[in-house]
Every structure is written in C-alpha cells, then in structure tokens.
Write a protein that holds these residues in place. Structure first.
Motif, PDB file in Angstrom:
ATOM      1  N   SER A  90      50.712  17.389  46.907  1.00 31.75           N
ATOM      2  CA  SER A  90      51.888  16.980  46.134  1.00 31.75           C
ATOM      3  C   SER A  90      52.760  15.983  46.891  1.00 31.75           C
ATOM      4  CB  SER A  90      52.724  18.207  45.768  1.00 31.75           C
ATOM      5  OG  SER A  90      53.347  18.737  46.934  1.00 31.75           O
ATOM      6  N   GLY A  91      52.536  15.849  48.207  1.00 29.43           N
ATOM      7  CA  GLY A  91      53.343  14.930  49.005  1.00 29.43           C
ATOM      8  C   GLY A  91      54.657  15.536  49.464  1.00 29.43           C
ATOM      9  N   ALA A  92      54.804  16.839  49.356  1.00 33.82           N
ATOM     10  CA  ALA A  92      56.051  17.512  49.701  1.00 33.82           C
ATOM     11  C   ALA A  92      56.263  17.678  51.209  1.00 33.82           C
ATOM     12  CB  ALA A  92      56.116  18.883  49.018  1.00 33.82           C
ATOM     13  N   VAL A  93      55.212  17.501  52.005  1.00 34.09           N
ATOM     14  CA  VAL A  93      55.337  17.619  53.462  1.00 34.09           C
ATOM     15  C   VAL A  93      54.955  16.290  54.104  1.00 34.09           C
ATOM     16  CG1 VAL A  93      54.913  20.105  53.581  1.00 34.09           C
ATOM     17  CG2 VAL A  93      53.000  18.543  53.691  1.00 34.09           C
ATOM     18  N   SER A  94      55.584  16.011  55.247  1.00 29.86           N
ATOM     19  CA  SER A  94      55.219  14.781  55.961  1.00 29.86           C
ATOM     20  C   SER A  94      54.012  15.070  56.851  1.00 29.86           C
ATOM     21  CB  SER A  94      56.394  14.275  56.790  1.00 29.86           C
ATOM     22  OG  SER A  94      56.731  15.216  57.780  1.00 29.86           O
ATOM     23  N   ILE A  95      53.060  14.158  56.808  1.00 28.72           N
ATOM     24  CA  ILE A  95      51.797  14.333  57.523  1.00 28.72           C
ATOM     25  C   ILE A  95      51.621  13.133  58.456  1.00 28.72           C
ATOM     26  CG2 ILE A  95      49.296  14.512  57.226  1.00 28.72           C
ATOM     27  CD1 ILE A  95      49.913  15.706  54.441  1.00 28.72           C
ATOM     28  N   PRO A  96      51.183  13.384  59.703  1.00 27.14           N
ATOM     29  CA  PRO A  96      50.945  12.265  60.625  1.00 27.14           C
ATOM     30  C   PRO A  96      49.975  11.242  60.019  1.00 27.14           C
ATOM     31  CG  PRO A  96      50.705  14.367  61.760  1.00 27.14           C
ATOM     32  CD  PRO A  96      50.869  14.674  60.309  1.00 27.14           C
ATOM     33  N   PRO A  97      50.177   9.955  60.347  1.00 30.29           N
ATOM     34  CA  PRO A  97      49.349   8.892  59.737  1.00 30.29           C
ATOM     35  C   PRO A  97      47.841   9.077  59.930  1.00 30.29           C
ATOM     36  CG  PRO A  97      51.161   7.936  60.988  1.00 30.29           C
ATOM     37  CD  PRO A  97      51.197   9.413  61.220  1.00 30.29           C
ATOM     38  N   GLU A  98      47.405   9.514  61.116  1.00 28.47           N
ATOM     39  CA  GLU A  98      45.963   9.679  61.335  1.00 28.47           C
ATOM     40  C   GLU A  98      45.389  10.790  60.458  1.00 28.47           C
ATOM     41  OE1 GLU A  98      48.275  11.941  64.420  1.00 28.47           O
ATOM     42  OE2 GLU A  98      48.207   9.820  63.886  1.00 28.47           O
ATOM     43  N   GLU A  99      46.184  11.811  60.217  1.00 29.32           N
ATOM     44  CA  GLU A  99      45.739  12.895  59.329  1.00 29.32           C
ATOM     45  C   GLU A  99      45.806  12.445  57.871  1.00 29.32           C
ATOM     46  OE1 GLU A  99      43.988  16.526  58.818  1.00 29.32           O
ATOM     47  OE2 GLU A  99      44.388  15.527  60.704  1.00 29.32           O
ATOM     48  N   MET A 100      46.771  11.603  57.572  1.00 31.00           N
ATOM     49  CA  MET A 100      46.927  11.091  56.207  1.00 31.00           C
ATOM     50  C   MET A 100      45.706  10.259  55.795  1.00 31.00           C
ATOM     51  SD  MET A 100      49.083  11.657  54.031  1.00 31.00           S
ATOM     52  CE  MET A 100      49.343  11.186  52.363  1.00 31.00           C
ATOM     53  N   VAL A 101      45.134   9.514  56.744  1.00 31.32           N
ATOM     54  CA  VAL A 101      43.930   8.723  56.467  1.00 31.32           C
ATOM     55  C   VAL A 101      42.803   9.648  56.021  1.00 31.32           C
ATOM     56  CG1 VAL A 101      42.139   7.283  57.521  1.00 31.32           C
ATOM     57  CG2 VAL A 101      44.551   6.845  58.007  1.00 31.32           C
ATOM     58  N   ARG A 102      42.653  10.762  56.734  1.00 35.26           N
ATOM     59  CA  ARG A 102      41.600  11.728  56.382  1.00 35.26           C
ATOM     60  C   ARG A 102      41.871  12.361  55.024  1.00 35.26           C
ATOM     61  NH1 ARG A 102      39.967  16.775  56.411  1.00 35.26           N
ATOM     62  NH2 ARG A 102      41.801  17.792  57.233  1.00 35.26           N
ATOM     63  N   LEU A 103      43.120  12.740  54.778  1.00 34.39           N
ATOM     64  CA  LEU A 103      43.458  13.375  53.501  1.00 34.39           C
ATOM     65  C   LEU A 103      43.297  12.408  52.333  1.00 34.39           C
ATOM     66  CD1 LEU A 103      46.549  15.580  54.421  1.00 34.39           C
ATOM     67  CD2 LEU A 103      44.228  16.324  53.918  1.00 34.39           C
ATOM     68  N   ASN A 104      43.618  11.130  52.557  1.00 35.58           N
ATOM     69  CA  ASN A 104      43.467  10.141  51.485  1.00 35.58           C
ATOM     70  C   ASN A 104      42.002   9.886  51.147  1.00 35.58           C
ATOM     71  OD1 ASN A 104      46.173   9.775  51.029  1.00 35.58           O
ATOM     72  ND2 ASN A 104      46.359   8.107  52.498  1.00 35.58           N
ATOM     73  N   SER A 105      41.100  10.190  52.074  1.00 39.14           N
ATOM     74  CA  SER A 105      39.674   9.989  51.803  1.00 39.14           C
ATOM     75  C   SER A 105      39.082  11.132  50.963  1.00 39.14           C
ATOM     76  CB  SER A 105      38.897   9.846  53.110  1.00 39.14           C
ATOM     77  OG  SER A 105      38.844  11.092  53.781  1.00 39.14           O
ATOM     78  N   GLY A 136      39.146  14.524  44.393  1.00 41.03           N
ATOM     79  CA  GLY A 136      39.588  15.698  43.635  1.00 41.03           C
ATOM     80  C   GLY A 136      38.615  16.862  43.791  1.00 41.03           C
ATOM     81  N   ILE A 137      37.337  16.545  43.851  1.00 39.35           N
ATOM     82  CA  ILE A 137      36.295  17.573  44.046  1.00 39.35           C
ATOM     83  C   ILE A 137      36.469  18.230  45.417  1.00 39.35           C
ATOM     84  CG2 ILE A 137      33.799  17.959  44.266  1.00 39.35           C
ATOM     85  CD1 ILE A 137      34.654  17.416  41.405  1.00 39.35           C
ATOM     86  N   ASP A 138      36.795  17.415  46.434  1.00 34.89           N
ATOM     87  CA  ASP A 138      37.022  17.969  47.778  1.00 34.89           C
ATOM     88  C   ASP A 138      38.175  18.959  47.768  1.00 34.89           C
ATOM     89  OD1 ASP A 138      34.982  16.451  48.986  1.00 34.89           O
ATOM     90  OD2 ASP A 138      36.342  14.738  49.247  1.00 34.89           O
ATOM     91  N   TYR A 139      39.278  18.567  47.125  1.00 42.54           N
ATOM     92  CA  TYR A 139      40.421  19.474  47.039  1.00 42.54           C
ATOM     93  C   TYR A 139      40.065  20.739  46.276  1.00 42.54           C
ATOM     94  CZ  TYR A 139      43.997  16.493  49.125  1.00 42.54           C
ATOM     95  OH  TYR A 139      44.752  15.772  50.006  1.00 42.54           O
ATOM     96  N   LEU A 140      39.327  20.590  45.187  1.00 38.19           N
ATOM     97  CA  LEU A 140      38.898  21.753  44.405  1.00 38.19           C
ATOM     98  C   LEU A 140      38.040  22.686  45.255  1.00 38.19           C
ATOM     99  CD1 LEU A 140      38.919  23.078  41.609  1.00 38.19           C
ATOM    100  CD2 LEU A 140      36.851  21.792  41.093  1.00 38.19           C
ATOM    101  N   PHE A 141      37.128  22.107  46.033  1.00 36.77           N
ATOM    102  CA  PHE A 141      36.266  22.902  46.907  1.00 36.77           C
ATOM    103  C   PHE A 141      37.091  23.622  47.972  1.00 36.77           C
ATOM    104  CE2 PHE A 141      33.532  23.431  50.637  1.00 36.77           C
ATOM    105  CZ  PHE A 141      32.520  24.192  50.076  1.00 36.77           C
ATOM    106  N   ILE A 142      38.042  22.926  48.592  1.00 33.21           N
ATOM    107  CA  ILE A 142      38.898  23.527  49.621  1.00 33.21           C
ATOM    108  C   ILE A 142      39.686  24.697  49.037  1.00 33.21           C
ATOM    109  CG2 ILE A 142      40.947  23.118  51.051  1.00 33.21           C
ATOM    110  CD1 ILE A 142      39.824  20.227  51.460  1.00 33.21           C
TER     111      ILE A 142
END
Length: 134
Positions: free
Chosen positions: A36-51, A54-60
C-alpha cells in the motif's frame, strides 16, 4: 481421565506456535503495508519489491497464511499441522531461486529455513505418531 490433562501442550509446541504466529502475522502486515506504500522502504529493497508481480504478492500472502494456519493447527494439537508444515517445506524447496545459491547470506538463510522446517516436520510427525496430534 480429563481431556485437558491428556492433551497438555509440550513446551516445543508453544515455542513453534508462538514463533510462527508472530512472524507470519508480522510478515502479512508488512506485505500489506509495503504494497500500500504506507511504510518507507530503503531504495535497494524498493527495487526488489517493485520487481514483484501481483502473482508474487499473492503467493507471499498465501504462503504466510499457510504458516499461520500450520502454527494454529499445531497449537490446537491437530494432525493438519504436520501436513501443513510438510507442504510448506516442499514449497520452500520447490521455489528456491537459483540466484540465492550465489549470495552467501541468502544461501545460509535458505538452508536454515529448510533445516528448521525439516526439524518441525519430524517433530510434528512424532507428535502425530504418539497421538498427541488428533
């Protein structure tokens, strides 16, 4: 004999259940907050999360719900705990990323995860065999 006396929870059941209930709940919360973007995430981690798709999030989310269900089943001394933890071990082995074997921290974390789940599977199997899990 009283049912509560015959089905007393071993201390290891408490430890495993509390650990997985706590961690899976936190991971589900963090996944929702990061999505949802409600927490601030370090840029290097943000790159991984942006990759992630929707299927990945559903699986997680589904996998963390399975961990939560397995922990609750174990706490309630149900046979389903063994099967759920065994499925989670299989999923963990089947979905390993090849790149992880080339990153030493990821490699150790993966091996630790597999050993932990294998130990829990052996433990829940022994509880099932001794008819502690019903």
């Amino acid at each position: 004999m009283n049912e509560s006396k015959t089905r007393k929870r071993p201390i290891a059941v408490w430890i495993v259940s509390v650990f997985y209930i706590f961690t899976s709940t936190l991971l589900l919360l963090f996944t929702c907050l990061s999505f949802s973007g409600a927490v601030s995430i370090p840029p290097e981690e943000m790159v991984r999360l942006n990759s992630l798709t929707g299927i990945d999030y559903l699986f997680i989310i589904a996998q963390n719900c399975m961990y939560l269900a397995a922990a609750i089943a174990l706490f309630r001394l149900r046979k389903a705990a063994f099967y759920l933890f065994a499925i989670l071990l299989g999923i963990s082995i089947a979905t390993i990323e090849i790149e992880c074997f080339f990153e030493i921290e990821c490699f150790y974390a993966t091996i630790f995860d597999w050993l932990l789940l294998l130990t829990i599977c052996i433990y829940t199997w022994s509880l099932k065999q001794r008819r502690v899990l019903r």
